[in-house]
Design a protein around this motif. Structure first.
Motif, PDB file in Angstrom:
ATOM      1  N   LEU A  96       0.831  -1.210   0.000  1.00 34.36           N
ATOM      2  CA  LEU A  96       0.000   0.000   0.000  1.00 34.36           C
ATOM      3  C   LEU A  96       0.865   1.259   0.000  1.00 34.36           C
ATOM      4  O   LEU A  96       0.599   2.208  -0.748  1.00 34.36           O
ATOM      5  CB  LEU A  96      -0.940  -0.014   1.205  1.00 34.36           C
ATOM      6  N   ARG A  97       1.917   1.274   0.824  1.00 33.91           N
ATOM      7  CA  ARG A  97       2.835   2.427   0.856  1.00 33.91           C
ATOM      8  C   ARG A  97       3.484   2.636  -0.509  1.00 33.91           C
ATOM      9  O   ARG A  97       3.593   3.757  -0.996  1.00 33.91           O
ATOM     10  CB  ARG A  97       3.909   2.240   1.928  1.00 33.91           C
ATOM     11  N   GLU A  98       3.910   1.547  -1.142  1.00 37.92           N
ATOM     12  CA  GLU A  98       4.553   1.655  -2.453  1.00 37.92           C
ATOM     13  C   GLU A  98       3.580   2.196  -3.495  1.00 37.92           C
ATOM     14  O   GLU A  98       3.929   3.080  -4.289  1.00 37.92           O
ATOM     15  CB  GLU A  98       5.093   0.287  -2.889  1.00 37.92           C
ATOM     16  N   GLN A  99       2.350   1.699  -3.504  1.00 37.27           N
ATOM     17  CA  GLN A  99       1.350   2.169  -4.453  1.00 37.27           C
ATOM     18  C   GLN A  99       1.027   3.643  -4.215  1.00 37.27           C
ATOM     19  O   GLN A  99       0.914   4.422  -5.155  1.00 37.27           O
ATOM     20  CB  GLN A  99       0.073   1.338  -4.343  1.00 37.27           C
ATOM     21  N   LEU A 100       0.898   4.009  -2.977  1.00 36.76           N
ATOM     22  CA  LEU A 100       0.599   5.394  -2.641  1.00 36.76           C
ATOM     23  C   LEU A 100       1.754   6.314  -3.041  1.00 36.76           C
ATOM     24  O   LEU A 100       1.532   7.411  -3.562  1.00 36.76           O
ATOM     25  CB  LEU A 100       0.303   5.523  -1.144  1.00 36.76           C
ATOM     26  N   THR A 101       2.972   5.882  -2.827  1.00 31.83           N
ATOM     27  CA  THR A 101       4.141   6.668  -3.222  1.00 31.83           C
ATOM     28  C   THR A 101       4.132   6.919  -4.724  1.00 31.83           C
ATOM     29  O   THR A 101       4.363   8.051  -5.176  1.00 31.83           O
ATOM     30  CB  THR A 101       5.449   5.947  -2.812  1.00 31.83           C
ATOM     31  N   VAL A 102       3.838   5.901  -5.508  1.00 33.73           N
ATOM     32  CA  VAL A 102       3.762   6.060  -6.969  1.00 33.73           C
ATOM     33  C   VAL A 102       2.667   7.050  -7.338  1.00 33.73           C
ATOM     34  O   VAL A 102       2.878   7.966  -8.148  1.00 33.73           O
ATOM     35  CB  VAL A 102       3.534   4.693  -7.661  1.00 33.73           C
ATOM     36  N   LEU A 103       1.506   6.902  -6.741  1.00 31.71           N
ATOM     37  CA  LEU A 103       0.396   7.810  -7.049  1.00 31.71           C
ATOM     38  C   LEU A 103       0.712   9.244  -6.667  1.00 31.71           C
ATOM     39  O   LEU A 103       0.383  10.178  -7.404  1.00 31.71           O
ATOM     40  CB  LEU A 103      -0.874   7.337  -6.329  1.00 31.71           C
ATOM     41  N   LEU A 104       1.355   9.434  -5.545  1.00 29.67           N
ATOM     42  CA  LEU A 104       1.675  10.794  -5.102  1.00 29.67           C
ATOM     43  C   LEU A 104       2.750  11.428  -5.979  1.00 29.67           C
ATOM     44  O   LEU A 104       2.721  12.627  -6.215  1.00 29.67           O
ATOM     45  CB  LEU A 104       2.117  10.783  -3.632  1.00 29.67           C
ATOM     46  N   ARG A 105       3.688  10.637  -6.465  1.00 32.74           N
ATOM     47  CA  ARG A 105       4.748  11.173  -7.338  1.00 32.74           C
ATOM     48  C   ARG A 105       4.211  11.589  -8.696  1.00 32.74           C
ATOM     49  O   ARG A 105       4.680  12.549  -9.295  1.00 32.74           O
ATOM     50  CB  ARG A 105       5.845  10.143  -7.519  1.00 32.74           C
ATOM     51  N   HIS A 106       3.245  10.864  -9.188  1.00 30.88           N
ATOM     52  CA  HIS A 106       2.756  11.089 -10.549  1.00 30.88           C
ATOM     53  C   HIS A 106       1.472  11.914 -10.600  1.00 30.88           C
ATOM     54  O   HIS A 106       1.015  12.234 -11.693  1.00 30.88           O
ATOM     55  CB  HIS A 106       2.565   9.755 -11.269  1.00 30.88           C
ATOM     56  N   GLY A 107       0.906  12.234  -9.478  1.00 32.38           N
ATOM     57  CA  GLY A 107      -0.312  13.034  -9.466  1.00 32.38           C
ATOM     58  C   GLY A 107      -1.433  12.373 -10.257  1.00 32.38           C
ATOM     59  O   GLY A 107      -1.713  11.203 -10.078  1.00 32.38           O
ATOM     60  N   ASP A 108      -2.018  13.128 -11.183  1.00 34.66           N
ATOM     61  CA  ASP A 108      -3.123  12.619 -11.991  1.00 34.66           C
ATOM     62  C   ASP A 108      -2.645  11.805 -13.184  1.00 34.66           C
ATOM     63  O   ASP A 108      -3.450  11.208 -13.895  1.00 34.66           O
ATOM     64  CB  ASP A 108      -3.990  13.775 -12.497  1.00 34.66           C
TER      65      ASP A 108
END
Length: 111
Positions: A96-108
């Motif tokens: 979950l942390r890894e997925q969230l990190t990816v989403l936060l880095r790439h925004g939309d």
């Protein structure tokens, strides 16, 4: 718990009329019934906020509900973020942390 008379005195009011107006406007929600109100710590903090808005900052009576609504939204967001933080620090939340990190880095953007 604090009575309306004690709260009013702490706020520097000669009587409880103003606090009663705040209750009638649903700005403060103490326990009990008229004449038998009991204010919890959170009610006292909210009363101080209203007092400061009205007396120190000069916020109009019409604007107080909007300010209180925004403050409530802010505190709800803080509670939600704290719950999210508690989930993310769990040892089993690595993916979950890894997925969230990816989403936060790439925004939309789609990664």
């Amino acid at each position: 718990m604090m009575t309306i008379d004690v709260l009013s005195a702490h706020l520097g009011h000669r009587d409880s009329r103003e606090v009663e107006e705040w209750i009638a406007a649903d700005w403060v929600r103490p326990h009990g019934t008229p004449g038998h109100y009991a204010f919890a710590e959170i009610d006292v903090a909210r009363a101080w906020l209203i007092h400061d808005l009205r007396h120190d900052l000069g916020v109009s009576e019409d604007a107080v509900p909007l300010v209180l609504h925004l403050v409530d939204q802010l505190y709800d967001s803080r509670r939600m973020l704290d719950r999210l933080r508690r989930v993310l620090v769990r040892p089993d939340a690595v993916v979950l942390r890894e997925q969230l990190t990816v989403l936060l880095r790439h925004g939309d953007e789609t990664p």
